[in-house]
Design a protein around this motif. Structure first.
Motif, PDB file in Angstrom:
ATOM      1  N   TYR A 102     -29.058  -9.103 -11.689  1.00  0.00           N
ATOM      2  CA  TYR A 102     -29.838  -7.509 -11.019  1.00  0.00           C
ATOM      3  C   TYR A 102     -28.855  -6.692 -11.399  1.00  0.00           C
ATOM      4  O   TYR A 102     -30.293  -5.378 -11.899  1.00  0.00           O
ATOM      5  N   MET A 103     -27.925  -6.657 -12.377  1.00  0.00           N
ATOM      6  CA  MET A 103     -27.747  -5.642 -12.748  1.00  0.00           C
ATOM      7  C   MET A 103     -27.813  -4.891 -14.009  1.00  0.00           C
ATOM      8  O   MET A 103     -27.946  -3.702 -14.273  1.00  0.00           O
ATOM      9  N   ALA A 104     -28.116  -5.720 -14.570  1.00  0.00           N
ATOM     10  CA  ALA A 104     -28.146  -6.161 -15.874  1.00  0.00           C
ATOM     11  C   ALA A 104     -29.913  -5.440 -16.099  1.00  0.00           C
ATOM     12  O   ALA A 104     -30.430  -4.718 -16.681  1.00  0.00           O
ATOM     13  N   LEU A 105     -30.630  -6.313 -15.168  1.00  0.00           N
ATOM     14  CA  LEU A 105     -32.180  -5.663 -15.237  1.00  0.00           C
ATOM     15  C   LEU A 105     -32.212  -4.071 -14.844  1.00  0.00           C
ATOM     16  O   LEU A 105     -32.990  -3.499 -15.133  1.00  0.00           O
ATOM     17  N   SER A 106     -31.440  -3.917 -13.377  1.00  0.00           N
ATOM     18  CA  SER A 106     -31.154  -2.635 -13.608  1.00  0.00           C
ATOM     19  C   SER A 106     -31.268  -1.411 -13.996  1.00  0.00           C
ATOM     20  O   SER A 106     -31.155  -0.411 -14.243  1.00  0.00           O
ATOM     21  N   TRP A 107     -29.812  -1.834 -15.003  1.00  0.00           N
ATOM     22  CA  TRP A 107     -29.371  -0.970 -16.212  1.00  0.00           C
ATOM     23  C   TRP A 107     -30.510  -0.310 -16.641  1.00  0.00           C
ATOM     24  O   TRP A 107     -30.513   0.543 -17.893  1.00  0.00           O
ATOM     25  N   ALA A 108     -31.478  -1.179 -17.324  1.00  0.00           N
ATOM     26  CA  ALA A 108     -32.147  -1.659 -18.663  1.00  0.00           C
ATOM     27  C   ALA A 108     -33.231  -1.200 -17.933  1.00  0.00           C
ATOM     28  O   ALA A 108     -33.552   0.344 -19.119  1.00  0.00           O
ATOM     29  N   PHE A 109     -33.955  -0.888 -16.597  1.00  0.00           N
ATOM     30  CA  PHE A 109     -34.893  -0.208 -16.123  1.00  0.00           C
ATOM     31  C   PHE A 109     -34.583   1.798 -16.058  1.00  0.00           C
ATOM     32  O   PHE A 109     -35.493   2.642 -16.983  1.00  0.00           O
ATOM     33  N   ILE A 110     -33.470   1.862 -16.012  1.00  0.00           N
ATOM     34  CA  ILE A 110     -32.571   2.733 -15.515  1.00  0.00           C
ATOM     35  C   ILE A 110     -32.368   3.794 -16.896  1.00  0.00           C
ATOM     36  O   ILE A 110     -33.548   5.059 -16.935  1.00  0.00           O
ATOM     37  N   ARG A 111     -31.604   2.778 -18.312  1.00  0.00           N
ATOM     38  CA  ARG A 111     -31.289   3.503 -19.702  1.00  0.00           C
ATOM     39  C   ARG A 111     -33.007   3.568 -19.937  1.00  0.00           C
ATOM     40  O   ARG A 111     -32.996   4.912 -20.522  1.00  0.00           O
ATOM     41  N   THR A 112     -33.663   2.708 -19.628  1.00  0.00           N
ATOM     42  CA  THR A 112     -35.765   3.683 -20.704  1.00  0.00           C
ATOM     43  C   THR A 112     -36.226   4.865 -20.389  1.00  0.00           C
ATOM     44  O   THR A 112     -36.568   5.448 -20.362  1.00  0.00           O
ATOM     45  N   TYR A 113     -36.182   4.494 -18.171  1.00  0.00           N
ATOM     46  CA  TYR A 113     -37.116   5.547 -17.862  1.00  0.00           C
ATOM     47  C   TYR A 113     -36.385   6.682 -17.893  1.00  0.00           C
ATOM     48  O   TYR A 113     -37.104   7.736 -18.260  1.00  0.00           O
ATOM     49  N   ALA A 114     -35.236   6.929 -18.286  1.00  0.00           N
ATOM     50  CA  ALA A 114     -34.265   7.795 -18.382  1.00  0.00           C
ATOM     51  C   ALA A 114     -34.756   9.022 -19.437  1.00  0.00           C
ATOM     52  O   ALA A 114     -34.390   9.820 -19.747  1.00  0.00           O
ATOM     53  N   ALA A 115     -35.120   8.053 -21.034  1.00  0.00           N
ATOM     54  CA  ALA A 115     -35.060   8.729 -21.853  1.00  0.00           C
ATOM     55  C   ALA A 115     -36.917   9.369 -21.825  1.00  0.00           C
ATOM     56  O   ALA A 115     -36.970  10.335 -22.308  1.00  0.00           O
ATOM     57  N   PHE A 142     -22.324  -0.363 -11.571  1.00  0.00           N
ATOM     58  CA  PHE A 142     -22.289  -0.651 -13.283  1.00  0.00           C
ATOM     59  C   PHE A 142     -22.570   1.436 -13.333  1.00  0.00           C
ATOM     60  O   PHE A 142     -22.955   1.957 -12.046  1.00  0.00           O
ATOM     61  N   TYR A 143     -22.210   1.497 -14.235  1.00  0.00           N
ATOM     62  CA  TYR A 143     -22.487   2.763 -14.600  1.00  0.00           C
ATOM     63  C   TYR A 143     -23.043   3.713 -16.248  1.00  0.00           C
ATOM     64  O   TYR A 143     -22.762   2.357 -16.313  1.00  0.00           O
ATOM     65  N   ASP A 144     -23.427   4.454 -15.765  1.00  0.00           N
ATOM     66  CA  ASP A 144     -24.089   4.788 -17.123  1.00  0.00           C
ATOM     67  C   ASP A 144     -23.911   6.369 -17.368  1.00  0.00           C
ATOM     68  O   ASP A 144     -23.497   6.975 -16.921  1.00  0.00           O
ATOM     69  N   ILE A 145     -23.379   6.570 -19.180  1.00  0.00           N
ATOM     70  CA  ILE A 145     -23.191   8.453 -19.205  1.00  0.00           C
ATOM     71  C   ILE A 145     -24.237   8.661 -20.695  1.00  0.00           C
ATOM     72  O   ILE A 145     -23.907   7.621 -22.331  1.00  0.00           O
ATOM     73  N   ASN A 146     -25.102   8.966 -20.554  1.00  0.00           N
ATOM     74  CA  ASN A 146     -26.109   8.794 -21.520  1.00  0.00           C
ATOM     75  C   ASN A 146     -26.647  10.174 -22.051  1.00  0.00           C
ATOM     76  O   ASN A 146     -27.200  10.763 -21.398  1.00  0.00           O
TER      77      ASN A 146
END
Length: 314
Positions: A141-154, A113-117
């Motif tokens: 596992y990908m969905a959970l990890s993506w959500a955590f990273i997006r949350t803590y990045a903010a 997965f990737y993100d441009i945030n």
């Protein structure tokens, strides 16, 4: 028998031959045209009945398996659609910068997965990650990890090392799966060109200078993958993207792509492709890499997900 097997409506009906012909070539011919069984005369009625019942029972089991596979494929397709909905719908525009992204799953669902945030401070979070594993478990596992990273990045917009520590802690607290995720997470200041990053066991991205003679910089690991060890810490790296520089962030589906001779695409081919496209738009560099990978594999099966981000400073 050939006509029955050629007709969609009747091709799955089990066919038993009963014949006085008992030569091997006669039996082979019957099986070649689609027969499932062959009984020679004289025959016993009980034997024929038993074989009919056996083949009907096998056909019922086959039908159940086909129906189950169809439902499973539909559920996988839905899971893939849900996964895709997590990814950015469009790439944010940044004056003076270009971004191009590709994610090609090897299966219906992806462990990559990737993100441009866009972050609250006007900077940009850039993420490429890869769950170690395959199938539905890796997708969840990908969905959970993506959500955590997006949350803590903010919460930590300029401190990717704290993002990694927080995500690692939550993954270990909230999951019992024997899985982990490698990730590269960087925070780009589009004004200065400064990139602050953490590399949690991901393949080292390449920063290629505007001059072809310059040696590429590798953004090596600054800590372990996420979800492996408690109380793990990550160091942060800092680099600068000068005008004309190209940053290539990728998963191992690129460099470990195999051809029919079991050769790997490798880092050298990736770097050669980037250098041969220096000065071109990010999309052209991305397309050139994907094209070179496809030409190299030459139709060999894709065993792993491919994720690629190309960032250029004009």
């Amino acid at each position: 028998c050939e006509r029955l097997k050629a007709d969609q409506a009747t091709r799955d009906i089990p066919i038993i031959f009963i014949s006085a012909l008992d030569a091997t070539e006669d039996k082979v011919k019957a099986f070649t045209v689609g027969g499932l069984d062959y009984i020679t005369k004289p025959f016993q009625f009980e034997e024929v009945l038993a074989r009919v019942e056996t083949h009907l029972a096998l056909r019922k089991l086959q039908k159940r398996l086909q129906d189950a596979n169809m439902r499973f494929e539909q559920e996988l397709a839905l899971a893939g659609e849900i996964q895709a909905s997590f990814l950015p719908k469009e790439i944010p525009a940044m004056p003076g910068w270009q971004l191009a992204v590709t994610l090609n799953p090897a299966r219906e669902t992806s462990g990559d997965f990737y993100d441009i945030n866009p972050l609250p401070n006007g900077e940009l979070g850039i993420l490429v990650a890869d769950v170690v594993g395959k199938g539905v478990g890796a997708a969840l596992y990908m969905a959970l990890s993506w959500a955590f990273i997006r949350t803590y990045a903010a919460q930590h917009p300029t401190q990717p090392e704290l993002v990694c520590e927080a995500v690692n802690r939550r993954i270990l607290e909230d999951t019992q799966a024997d899985m982990f995720v490698t990730a590269f997470y960087g925070v780009l200041n589009p004004v200065t060109g400064t990139l602050i990053y953490c590399n949690a066991g991901q393949n080292p991205p390449f920063l290629v200078g505007a001059q072809k003679s310059e040696e590429a910089q590798t953004l090596s690991a600054t800590g372990k993958p996420l979800g492996m060890f408690e109380d793990e810490t990550w160091e942060k790296g800092v680099t600068l993207l000068a005008p004309g520089d190209v940053l290539v962030v990728y998963t191992d589906g690129i460099i470990e792509a195999q051809n029919h001779r079991d050769e790997l695409f490798g880092n050298d081919r990736l770097l050669r492709c980037v250098r041969s496209n220096l000065g071109r738009p990010a999309q052209d560099i991305r397309d050139g890499i994907i094209r070179d990978v496809h030409d190299f594999t030459d139709g060999a099966p894709q065993y792993d997900d491919i994720t690629l981000i190309v960032l250029t400073r004009e």
